[in-house]
Motif scaffolding. Structure first.
Motif, PDB file in Angstrom:
ATOM      1  N   VAL A 161      62.155  28.137  71.995  1.00  0.00           N
ATOM      2  CA  VAL A 161      63.427  27.729  71.742  1.00  0.00           C
ATOM      3  C   VAL A 161      63.870  27.513  73.313  1.00  0.00           C
ATOM      4  CG1 VAL A 161      64.630  30.048  72.163  1.00  0.00           C
ATOM      5  CG2 VAL A 161      65.945  28.236  71.368  1.00  0.00           C
ATOM      6  N   VAL A 210      75.417  36.395  69.811  1.00  0.00           N
ATOM      7  CA  VAL A 210      73.732  36.429  69.808  1.00  0.00           C
ATOM      8  C   VAL A 210      73.520  36.482  71.136  1.00  0.00           C
ATOM      9  CG1 VAL A 210      71.993  34.912  69.498  1.00  0.00           C
ATOM     10  CG2 VAL A 210      73.599  34.986  67.804  1.00  0.00           C
ATOM     11  N   LEU A 237      65.278  42.472  64.524  1.00  0.00           N
ATOM     12  CA  LEU A 237      66.472  42.578  63.785  1.00  0.00           C
ATOM     13  C   LEU A 237      66.330  43.399  62.517  1.00  0.00           C
ATOM     14  CD1 LEU A 237      67.812  39.045  63.974  1.00  0.00           C
ATOM     15  CD2 LEU A 237      68.859  40.990  65.258  1.00  0.00           C
ATOM     16  N   GLY A 293      71.978  34.170  76.038  1.00  0.00           N
ATOM     17  CA  GLY A 293      71.610  34.216  74.556  1.00  0.00           C
ATOM     18  C   GLY A 293      70.776  33.490  73.964  1.00  0.00           C
ATOM     19  N   ASN A 294      69.782  33.011  74.611  1.00  0.00           N
ATOM     20  CA  ASN A 294      68.782  32.116  74.080  1.00  0.00           C
ATOM     21  C   ASN A 294      67.519  33.060  73.608  1.00  0.00           C
ATOM     22  OD1 ASN A 294      70.178  29.653  74.967  1.00  0.00           O
ATOM     23  ND2 ASN A 294      69.319  30.154  77.016  1.00  0.00           N
ATOM     24  N   LEU A 338      65.265  32.459  67.208  1.00  0.00           N
ATOM     25  CA  LEU A 338      65.717  33.376  66.044  1.00  0.00           C
ATOM     26  C   LEU A 338      64.550  33.835  65.130  1.00  0.00           C
ATOM     27  CD1 LEU A 338      68.921  31.264  65.139  1.00  0.00           C
ATOM     28  CD2 LEU A 338      68.652  33.632  66.297  1.00  0.00           C
ATOM     29  N   GLY A 339      63.641  32.760  64.895  1.00  0.00           N
ATOM     30  CA  GLY A 339      62.272  33.171  64.024  1.00  0.00           C
ATOM     31  C   GLY A 339      61.608  34.418  64.619  1.00  0.00           C
ATOM     32  N   ALA A 384      63.386  37.698  64.341  1.00  0.00           N
ATOM     33  CA  ALA A 384      63.774  38.446  63.026  1.00  0.00           C
ATOM     34  C   ALA A 384      63.205  39.712  63.006  1.00  0.00           C
ATOM     35  CB  ALA A 384      62.936  37.455  62.098  1.00  0.00           C
TER      36      ALA A 384
END
Lengths: 315, 315
Positions: free
Chosen positions: B106, B273, B313, B302-303, B306-307, B310
């Motif tokens: 990202v 985030v 999280l 906040g970069n 997201l994958g 996971a």
């Protein structure tokens, strides 16, 4: 008399000492993805993590002292329950909540954290209603419905009131629709202030009873809940349907893939954790093709089970 | 002369037209988890998603026209590169970026989106420096180091300047430390304004060269990078070490599990985030046991991919 702008103004005054006046955010890179200039009314930053705290607080604060002392009760998939529990705790009265099996763990934990007494039941409307009737009979608590209640609708409308005051010259306002409380309050507030602004509902295609009802002109029953947007699995009531018929220009339905993509995109570009039900509104704006319009989006909530969300995020 | 408060004030004036004056957020349920009253300076909402945009903009804007026209160059694990690329684009000059293999997708995508010319290399310091030297020789571009540069340090300090102006009566300010640019600028700003406020660094135990260097009184080399906090894998420079020795009371180191837990908790409670490097500061506040103190936290960025996030999280 249906809920009117003066009711929403009265609600705003009543709840002002207790709710957050949430910020409005903008994000250029999100706008590029949406094809519109978005003004996000950040109810995911509201107390308890959703707009529901506005309606719950309005309802709890509208009760007389004697009535309030017996407590309040509701059945809810989560955000209304947490909101009602917190609003009751702030007033110092008991809250009784019926939570169906299968509600997100994070929402259930929030309800417990706010001190509500929880009853669990099967995840059917009949089982919820039976359990709630039992609780009300045993305690004398006042039922506060998640959306089929004028006080709740008026409270929900206060978010749009603040949005319109903060952002002049909106072309449209978009909110998700499940039971229709948020969209009803939003549409009454927006049209009361600015009759020319378009009000658009956003709904999962897999829970499209509002779209079907408006198309048919007669309230249609919801199908079996089958969307990741867990806050939008309920159906309209006659009360909310009547308001939507009058004020809502159209309902835009979106697929499950569109919801997941919108959620990922909002998280990545705005750094805001929004729940799938809130993502439905962003997906609808993108799909609607609003051609650079100034669009207010009521960001309904941010209560996500992060473990469960991982698969949505992975894409 | 090391960077001083007047340098930071000059940077603030120089960059004001180009950067976001980010909000300061508070969250009662986060405070309960932290054991402190936190005031979050939201640099994850800064342009390009991190505080790095401040230093990059200050450096780019400080160049003379002729020098600037040749462009700017850097090697970076990500946020500095995106920030420099964007700052260069806004000024209308080229940016050349060396990105090591293994940088989050990202962050790399962001660099490309801002129009930088990307060179990839192996993920070792020697390979990065060699690639950058090649780019500079070929183009005449000005190298802007991610932290070993007074203009970058002064720019980074402007976030704490805004934080101190927005929140009176802070007891402490906490910022993460990797190369030390943010913590250096933060500490000079905070102590310049309020010498009594404690400045605390937050560092992954698996990348603890700042803690070791301050304990030894001599700059220590970084070990092999082994933390999820990808922005904090670099080591101090003599420049940043000298500032930290003067202004930083202590460095609190945290484990990888603490970083993951802090990230999840901040996402869940504040709906923000934040990236793992930013979570390090929250983990440090919780670990430090600050007993209800008023603590400013510089939320560095906040970069997040997201994958990839996971698994963090899911917990």
């Amino acid at each position: 008399m249906p809920v009117s702008l003066p009711d929403i103004r009265a609600a705003a005054t009543r709840i002002a000492p207790h709710v957050h006046h949430t910020p409005v955010m903008t994000c250029a890179s999100l706008d590029a993805w949406l094809g519109a200039r978005a003004f996000m009314k950040c109810e995911h930053l509201q107390r308890t993590g959703s707009f529901k705290y506005r309606g719950a607080t309005n309802a709890v604060r509208a009760l007389g002292d004697e009535e309030a002392a017996r407590g309040v009760a509701a059945h809810s998939s989560g955000n209304h329950a947490a909101a009602l529990a917190c609003a009751a705790r702030v007033r110092g009265i008991p809250a009784y909540v019926v939570v169906p099996d299968g509600a997100p763990a994070v929402k259930r934990a929030a309800v417990a954290r706010y001190g509500a007494r929880i009853t669990t039941c099967e995840n059917t409307l009949a089982a919820r209603e039976a359990a709630l009737a039992g609780v009300v009979a045993a305690t004398g608590a006042v039922e506060i419905h998640p959306y089929d209640d004028d006080r709740v609708v008026a409270g929900a409308g206060t978010a749009a009131l603040e949005l319109c005051e903060a952002v002049p010259g909106l072309d449209a306002v978009v909110a998700p629709v499940g039971g229709g409380g948020l969209l009803s309050g939003t549409s009454v507030a927006v049209h009361g202030l600015h009759p020319e602004v378009r009000v658009i509902g956003a709904e999962p295609a897999r829970a499209d009873d509002a779209a079907r009802s408006l198309a048919a002109g007669v309230l249609q029953p919801p199908g079996p809940p089958a969307t990741v947007a867990d806050g939008l699995r309920t159906g309209l009531s006659e009360r909310t349907f009547a308001i939507l018929r009058e004020h809502v220009e159209r309902i835009v339905t979106v697929t499950e893939d569109e919801i997941a993509e919108a959620m990922r995109t909002v998280w990545e570009r705005t750094k805001q954790v929004i729940e799938p039900s809130a993502a439905v509104a962003f997906a609808a704006v993108r799909r609607a093709g609003l051609g650079g319009a100034r669009v207010g989006i009521v960001v309904s909530g941010g209560n996500v089970d992060l473990g469960a969300a991982a698969s949505l995020l992975a894409g």
